[in-house]
Design an enzyme around this catalytic site. Sequence first.
Site: not given
Length: 442
Positions: A53, A82, A204, A351, A353-354, A386
């Site tokens: 971010g 991650q 995640c 929470k 990355a997407a 996800c």
Amino acid sequence: MNTQYAAYTNSTRRRWLQALASTPLVPTLTAPALADVATKTKAHIVIAGSGLGGIAVANRLSKLLDGAKITIIDRKEEHNYQPGYTLVASGVWPVSKVRDRNADFLPAGIEWVKDMVASFDPAANTVSTVSGQRIRYDFLVVGIGVYLDYAQITGMDISAIGREGLTSVYPSPEAAQATWATMQAFAAKGGNAVMTLPSTPLKCAGAPLKMTFMLRDRLFKAGTLGTSKIRFESALGNVFGVKAVNDNVLGRWRDLGIDVDFSRKLTAIDIGARRATFAFPDGQTQEMPYDFIHVVPPTRAPDAVKNSELAWKDGPFATGGWLEVDKRTLQHRRFPNVFGIGDINGTPRGKTAATVKKSAPLVAHNLVEVIAGRVANENFDGYTSCPLITREGSAMLIEFDYEGNLTPTLPMIEPLQDSFFAWLMKVRMLKPAYISVLKGRV
């Protein structure tokens, strides 16, 4: 594998690859175009955190602003991918694939303060660092991630991951690598496996499920599934926050022989004795022996936010000390010159990355609007994705919004059906897309 099955599998994979080759890099990997004319300003923008971010916003602001001073604060020099930790921890990737350098992604002309944020004073527009620096700002972007609160589990020692059947995919590439070594050793012999899920918001949320599916797959391939038992111990009343996904996973696990217990919180672990203690809502506890355990830590905001005026003071996000942002604009609700990006935000979901992929352009745009004296005018829908691995070579691509509505973006993928294509996206496509987000290109 017999010849007929191999031919069928190879033919199926070729069809998926042909479909992939003819498909543009899907709507979820695109973003609004950058403005043609940069906004002139002498503002000083401080970005706390150099994860996906923070760096993505820095790169976009460097193109959207003309004359601004941009400072990023973080002493981490290694950049970790991650989302790839579960691939390392289940033997799909080597650990080298999740390691890069932050220096390779920072925009030219940025000031990089190699220190950690110790505290925020938003009333004084000041950030203090661990080494004692006080850095003033005109505008602030907070992207310092989450704190993995292993200390809530009595006896837990992250340095012991990889020994005595103890695993955890979350702390680092080294922990993911040690988890894979332990999974291999366990699969060779079989035994009792315990998988855990805490009650807090989770970085995640699909990772504990992926690890469960992949452990079962490794036992199957090793021929030890028949002498093994997998139990999933959830501190919640579910295993995933989106009902359709939760029900789908529970149905799959029922068919695979994976037992699930609800409302059982991991409170203690005796690593040497290989025993875990779980607490029930009524205060009773139960000890459970294991040969393999995957510990998922409770999470909260780092102290720098949790102990500051930037944190939520009431409501569902106050307990964790999460950043108080408007869930649509991602602007702070009380300090309009502050924005949040990524895991630190106190929002209903997001929470992953997407989430950053879709929200980083929005945060950069809204911040520029505020710098220009206008109001933040783009709204985030809580998009989260996800790629949920179900076994090696197959995954479900699950996409959803704040309300838990499934929001599929690829017509060739049914969100609750696993496929080789979704696996291919997870293993081959998503890191290049992540790098593009990091560099501010999408």
